[in-house]
Scaffold this motif. Sequence first.
Motif, PDB file in Angstrom:
ATOM      1  N   ILE A   1       2.769  -2.567  11.482  1.00  0.00           N
ATOM      2  CA  ILE A   1       3.585  -1.209  11.408  1.00  0.00           C
ATOM      3  C   ILE A   1       4.836  -1.494  10.994  1.00  0.00           C
ATOM      4  CG2 ILE A   1       4.058   0.743  12.724  1.00  0.00           C
ATOM      5  CD1 ILE A   1       1.503   0.462  14.414  1.00  0.00           C
ATOM      6  N   GLU A   2       5.628  -2.193  11.957  1.00  0.00           N
ATOM      7  CA  GLU A   2       7.188  -2.491  11.589  1.00  0.00           C
ATOM      8  C   GLU A   2       7.416  -3.167  10.074  1.00  0.00           C
ATOM      9  OE1 GLU A   2       8.707  -4.418  15.112  1.00  0.00           O
ATOM     10  OE2 GLU A   2       8.652  -2.248  16.164  1.00  0.00           O
ATOM     11  N   GLU A   3       6.679  -4.309  10.176  1.00  0.00           N
ATOM     12  CA  GLU A   3       7.389  -5.108   8.956  1.00  0.00           C
ATOM     13  C   GLU A   3       6.459  -4.782   7.651  1.00  0.00           C
ATOM     14  OE1 GLU A   3       7.171  -9.419  10.089  1.00  0.00           O
ATOM     15  OE2 GLU A   3       7.319  -8.740  12.272  1.00  0.00           O
ATOM     16  N   GLY A   4       5.466  -4.036   7.993  1.00  0.00           N
ATOM     17  CA  GLY A   4       4.804  -3.654   6.500  1.00  0.00           C
ATOM     18  C   GLY A   4       4.686  -2.307   6.246  1.00  0.00           C
ATOM     19  N   PHE A   5       4.153  -1.218   7.115  1.00  0.00           N
ATOM     20  CA  PHE A   5       4.235   0.176   6.784  1.00  0.00           C
ATOM     21  C   PHE A   5       5.655   0.672   6.634  1.00  0.00           C
ATOM     22  CE2 PHE A   5      -0.356  -0.325   8.028  1.00  0.00           C
ATOM     23  CZ  PHE A   5      -0.854  -0.094   7.004  1.00  0.00           C
ATOM     24  N   ILE A   6       6.436   0.304   7.672  1.00  0.00           N
ATOM     25  CA  ILE A   6       7.840   1.065   7.554  1.00  0.00           C
ATOM     26  C   ILE A   6       8.544   0.352   6.648  1.00  0.00           C
ATOM     27  CG2 ILE A   6       9.982   1.003   9.212  1.00  0.00           C
ATOM     28  CD1 ILE A   6       7.800   1.683  11.541  1.00  0.00           C
ATOM     29  N   GLU A   7       8.637  -1.078   6.477  1.00  0.00           N
ATOM     30  CA  GLU A   7       9.409  -1.582   5.334  1.00  0.00           C
ATOM     31  C   GLU A   7       8.772  -1.173   4.174  1.00  0.00           C
ATOM     32  OE1 GLU A   7      11.936  -3.557   5.475  1.00  0.00           O
ATOM     33  OE2 GLU A   7      12.093  -3.179   7.502  1.00  0.00           O
ATOM     34  N   GLY A   8       7.655  -0.929   3.947  1.00  0.00           N
ATOM     35  CA  GLY A   8       7.377  -0.059   2.524  1.00  0.00           C
ATOM     36  C   GLY A   8       7.866   1.176   2.382  1.00  0.00           C
ATOM     37  N   MET A   9       8.103   1.941   3.458  1.00  0.00           N
ATOM     38  CA  MET A   9       8.338   3.281   3.357  1.00  0.00           C
ATOM     39  C   MET A   9      10.096   3.180   3.059  1.00  0.00           C
ATOM     40  SD  MET A   9       7.338   6.362   3.352  1.00  0.00           S
ATOM     41  CE  MET A   9       8.373   7.674   2.898  1.00  0.00           C
ATOM     42  N   LYS A  10      11.018   2.289   3.710  1.00  0.00           N
ATOM     43  CA  LYS A  10      11.962   1.997   3.315  1.00  0.00           C
ATOM     44  C   LYS A  10      12.578   1.766   2.034  1.00  0.00           C
ATOM     45  CE  LYS A  10      13.357   0.293   8.080  1.00  0.00           C
ATOM     46  NZ  LYS A  10      13.905  -0.952   8.586  1.00  0.00           N
ATOM     47  N   THR A  11      11.507   0.784   1.238  1.00  0.00           N
ATOM     48  CA  THR A  11      11.473   0.592  -0.068  1.00  0.00           C
ATOM     49  C   THR A  11      11.375   1.848  -1.004  1.00  0.00           C
ATOM     50  OG1 THR A  11      10.796  -1.631   0.150  1.00  0.00           O
ATOM     51  CG2 THR A  11      10.713  -0.988  -2.182  1.00  0.00           C
ATOM     52  N   VAL A  12      10.466   2.545  -0.721  1.00  0.00           N
ATOM     53  CA  VAL A  12      10.368   3.931  -1.180  1.00  0.00           C
ATOM     54  C   VAL A  12      11.581   4.516  -1.221  1.00  0.00           C
ATOM     55  CG1 VAL A  12       8.807   6.041  -1.377  1.00  0.00           C
ATOM     56  CG2 VAL A  12       7.688   3.801  -1.320  1.00  0.00           C
ATOM     57  N   GLY A  13      12.078   4.847   0.075  1.00  0.00           N
ATOM     58  CA  GLY A  13      13.272   5.600   0.084  1.00  0.00           C
ATOM     59  C   GLY A  13      14.377   5.044  -0.656  1.00  0.00           C
ATOM     60  N   ASP A  14      14.545   3.785  -0.783  1.00  0.00           N
ATOM     61  CA  ASP A  14      15.590   3.142  -1.789  1.00  0.00           C
ATOM     62  C   ASP A  14      15.383   3.498  -2.836  1.00  0.00           C
ATOM     63  OD1 ASP A  14      16.722   2.022   0.721  1.00  0.00           O
ATOM     64  OD2 ASP A  14      15.859   0.134   0.342  1.00  0.00           O
ATOM     65  N   ARG A  15      14.069   3.500  -3.490  1.00  0.00           N
ATOM     66  CA  ARG A  15      13.916   3.982  -4.835  1.00  0.00           C
ATOM     67  C   ARG A  15      14.306   5.545  -5.214  1.00  0.00           C
ATOM     68  NH1 ARG A  15       8.428   0.598  -5.985  1.00  0.00           N
ATOM     69  NH2 ARG A  15       9.485  -1.616  -5.832  1.00  0.00           N
TER      70      ARG A  15
ATOM     71  N   SER B   1       0.757  -1.214  -0.088  1.00  0.00           N
ATOM     72  CA  SER B   1       0.151  -0.066   0.107  1.00  0.00           C
ATOM     73  C   SER B   1       0.863   1.290   0.100  1.00  0.00           C
ATOM     74  CB  SER B   1      -0.927   0.094   1.358  1.00  0.00           C
ATOM     75  OG  SER B   1      -0.172   0.319   2.516  1.00  0.00           O
ATOM     76  N   VAL B   2       1.908   1.221   0.633  1.00  0.00           N
ATOM     77  CA  VAL B   2       3.008   2.349   0.644  1.00  0.00           C
ATOM     78  C   VAL B   2       3.707   2.542  -0.655  1.00  0.00           C
ATOM     79  CG1 VAL B   2       4.984   3.224   1.986  1.00  0.00           C
ATOM     80  CG2 VAL B   2       3.305   2.319   3.047  1.00  0.00           C
ATOM     81  N   ILE B   3       4.162   1.419  -0.977  1.00  0.00           N
ATOM     82  CA  ILE B   3       4.850   1.241  -2.449  1.00  0.00           C
ATOM     83  C   ILE B   3       3.916   1.764  -3.424  1.00  0.00           C
ATOM     84  CG2 ILE B   3       6.008  -0.101  -4.025  1.00  0.00           C
ATOM     85  CD1 ILE B   3       7.024  -1.782  -1.447  1.00  0.00           C
ATOM     86  N   ASP B   4       2.553   1.449  -3.425  1.00  0.00           N
ATOM     87  CA  ASP B   4       1.569   1.911  -4.468  1.00  0.00           C
ATOM     88  C   ASP B   4       1.207   3.087  -4.200  1.00  0.00           C
ATOM     89  OD1 ASP B   4       2.653  -0.512  -5.711  1.00  0.00           O
ATOM     90  OD2 ASP B   4       0.687  -1.706  -4.949  1.00  0.00           O
TER      91      ASP B   4
END
Length: 105
Positions: A45-59, A18-21
């Motif tokens: 929160i930790e494994e879903g939303f925050i990890e999604g934000m980390k992926t977005v940050g990496d991109r 959901s965060v990535i998209d």
Amino acid sequence: MNYNESTKKELIKKAKNSVIDFNDDEATNVAIETIRSGVDPIDVIEEGFIEGMKTVGDRFEEGKLSLMEILTASKTMNMGIEILKPAAISAHENSCFFGNIMLTL
């Protein structure tokens, strides 16, 4: 409520995606589904939303996303977290939130 590990994994995957998209509706739905299923909101929160934000940050760092997309993803993440915060606090009586930081006693 009882849940199985596959339910937890699916909710975490949905939260991350959901965060990535940049999908606000999905973030809201995942948060509500997490509460209803009895899955620990901290895990989502930790494994879903925050990890999604980390992926977005990496991109973003790779030059694949703009600053506006980072802000949009952040808004999506926060929508899900805001719904889960009360459940996270009540599930973890010996912890408290300060902004986006959770302290466990």
